[in-house]
Write a protein that holds these residues in place. Structure first.
Motif, PDB file in Angstrom:
ATOM      1  N   UNK A  88       0.842  -1.199   0.000  1.00 28.20           N
ATOM      2  CA  UNK A  88       0.000   0.000   0.000  1.00 28.20           C
ATOM      3  C   UNK A  88       0.878   1.251   0.000  1.00 28.20           C
ATOM      4  N   UNK A  89       0.562   2.161  -0.916  1.00 26.94           N
ATOM      5  CA  UNK A  89       1.299   3.410  -1.031  1.00 26.94           C
ATOM      6  C   UNK A  89       2.524   3.337  -1.923  1.00 26.94           C
ATOM      7  N   UNK A  90       2.880   2.126  -2.400  1.00 24.30           N
ATOM      8  CA  UNK A  90       4.086   1.989  -3.214  1.00 24.30           C
ATOM      9  C   UNK A  90       3.847   1.389  -4.591  1.00 24.30           C
ATOM     10  N   UNK A  91       2.730   0.717  -4.783  1.00 23.79           N
ATOM     11  CA  UNK A  91       2.451   0.147  -6.089  1.00 23.79           C
ATOM     12  C   UNK A  91       2.210  -1.346  -6.039  1.00 23.79           C
ATOM     13  N   UNK A  92       1.952  -1.902  -7.209  1.00 17.47           N
ATOM     14  CA  UNK A  92       1.603  -3.319  -7.328  1.00 17.47           C
ATOM     15  C   UNK A  92       2.306  -3.939  -8.522  1.00 17.47           C
ATOM     16  N   UNK A  93       2.482  -5.256  -8.439  1.00 17.39           N
ATOM     17  CA  UNK A  93       2.979  -6.031  -9.566  1.00 17.39           C
ATOM     18  C   UNK A  93       2.079  -7.240  -9.727  1.00 17.39           C
ATOM     19  N   UNK A  94       1.473  -7.348 -10.897  1.00 13.12           N
ATOM     20  CA  UNK A  94       0.632  -8.496 -11.232  1.00 13.12           C
ATOM     21  C   UNK A  94       1.415  -9.394 -12.186  1.00 13.12           C
ATOM     22  N   UNK A  95       1.277 -10.694 -11.981  1.00 12.40           N
ATOM     23  CA  UNK A  95       1.978 -11.687 -12.786  1.00 12.40           C
ATOM     24  C   UNK A  95       0.969 -12.606 -13.452  1.00 12.40           C
ATOM     25  N   UNK A  96       1.084 -12.756 -14.758  1.00 12.89           N
ATOM     26  CA  UNK A  96       0.337 -13.765 -15.508  1.00 12.89           C
ATOM     27  C   UNK A  96       1.365 -14.772 -15.975  1.00 12.89           C
ATOM     28  N   UNK A  97       1.237 -15.991 -15.496  1.00 16.27           N
ATOM     29  CA  UNK A  97       2.173 -17.051 -15.845  1.00 16.27           C
ATOM     30  C   UNK A  97       1.425 -18.092 -16.676  1.00 16.27           C
ATOM     31  N   UNK A  98       1.991 -18.417 -17.848  1.00 18.90           N
ATOM     32  CA  UNK A  98       1.368 -19.355 -18.776  1.00 18.90           C
ATOM     33  C   UNK A  98       2.345 -20.466 -19.145  1.00 18.90           C
ATOM     34  N   UNK A  99       1.831 -21.669 -19.403  1.00 21.27           N
ATOM     35  CA  UNK A  99       2.718 -22.755 -19.823  1.00 21.27           C
ATOM     36  C   UNK A  99       3.285 -22.488 -21.207  1.00 21.27           C
ATOM     37  N   UNK A 100       4.511 -22.925 -21.425  1.00 19.67           N
ATOM     38  CA  UNK A 100       5.159 -22.759 -22.729  1.00 19.67           C
ATOM     39  C   UNK A 100       4.686 -23.792 -23.743  1.00 19.67           C
TER      40      UNK A 100
END
Length: 172
Positions: free
Chosen positions: A159-171
Motif C-alpha cells: 500500500x502506497x508503493x504500487x503493485x505487480x501483477x503476474x500472468x504465468x502461462x505454460x510454454x
C-alpha cells in the motif's frame, strides 16, 4: 461485457480457442495500443515495456485474444490506480513458463485487501473511491481466464508503493 464474461465463465460456457500464438506479436500489439492510450490519457504516468525473451519467434499453444484480455485489464487497472510515476509491461521466461508482468507505482493494495482482490465485485477498501471506476469484475475474470489457459495470475503489492501483477502461462 464483464458481466457476460463472468456469467459464461461461471456456467463453463466461455470458449477458449487455443491456436499457435506468436508471443512477440501479441506483446507488440498490446504495447503499441497502450502507447497510444497513455499519450491520450496523461503525461503524468509513463508507459514502459520490455520484451525480455531472447527468442523472437516464441510460439505457444494458447488463446491470444484471452491473453490480450487479461494483460489489457491489468494495464488498465495499473493506469487507473497510478496518478504519477510509471506502468511497465514485461514479458520473460521463468522456470519454463511464460510470464507477463505489469508493475505500477500507484496506490498499491493494503495487506487486508490482498486476499480478496480477485473476488468478484470486490475492490480494495483503499480504492472504494468513486474516482476509481469499475464494477470489480476485471480481476475475477482475468484470474479465471488465466486458469482456463492453464496458467496462474497473482499479485504482490505494498500500500502506497504500487503493485505487480503476474500472468504465468505454460510454454507448451
Amino acid at each position: 461485457d464483464d458481466i457476460l464474461d463472468l456469467s459464461r465463465l461461471e456456467a463453463n460456457q466461455l470458449i477458449i480457442s487455443k491456436k499457435q500464438v506468436n508471443i512477440l506479436r501479441v506483446f507488440n500489439e498490446i504495447a503499441a495500443n497502450w502507447q497510444v492510450i497513455q499519450k491520450e490519457r496523461t503525461d503524468e504516468v509513463i508507459f514502459e515495456f520490455e520484451y525480455g525473451i531472447p527468442n523472437n519467434e516464441l510460439v505457444i499453444n494458447s488463446d491470444s485474444s484471452r491473453i490480450k484480455q487479461i494483460v489489457n485489464n491489468l494495464i488498465d487497472n495499473a493506469f487507473k490506480f497510478t496518478c504519477l510515476g510509471k506502468v511497465k509491461l514485461t514479458a520473460y521466461i521463468r522456470q519454463n513458463k511464460l510470464v507477463f508482468q505489469v508493475t505500477d507505482t500507484g496506490i498499491g493494495i493494503g495487506k487486508d485487501s490482498l486476499p480478496f482482490i480477485f473476488d468478484r465485485f470486490r475492490k480494495s477498501e483503499e480504492s472504494n473511491n468513486k474516482n476509481y471506476r469499475g464494477a470489480g469484475l476485471g480481476l475475477t475474470i482475468s484470474k479465471k481466464l488465466a486458469q482456463l489457459l492453464g496458467g496462474e495470475l497473482w499479485v504482490e503489492s505494498t500500500f502506497g508503493q504500487g503493485s505487480t501483477f503476474y500472468l504465468e502461462l505454460p510454454l507448451t
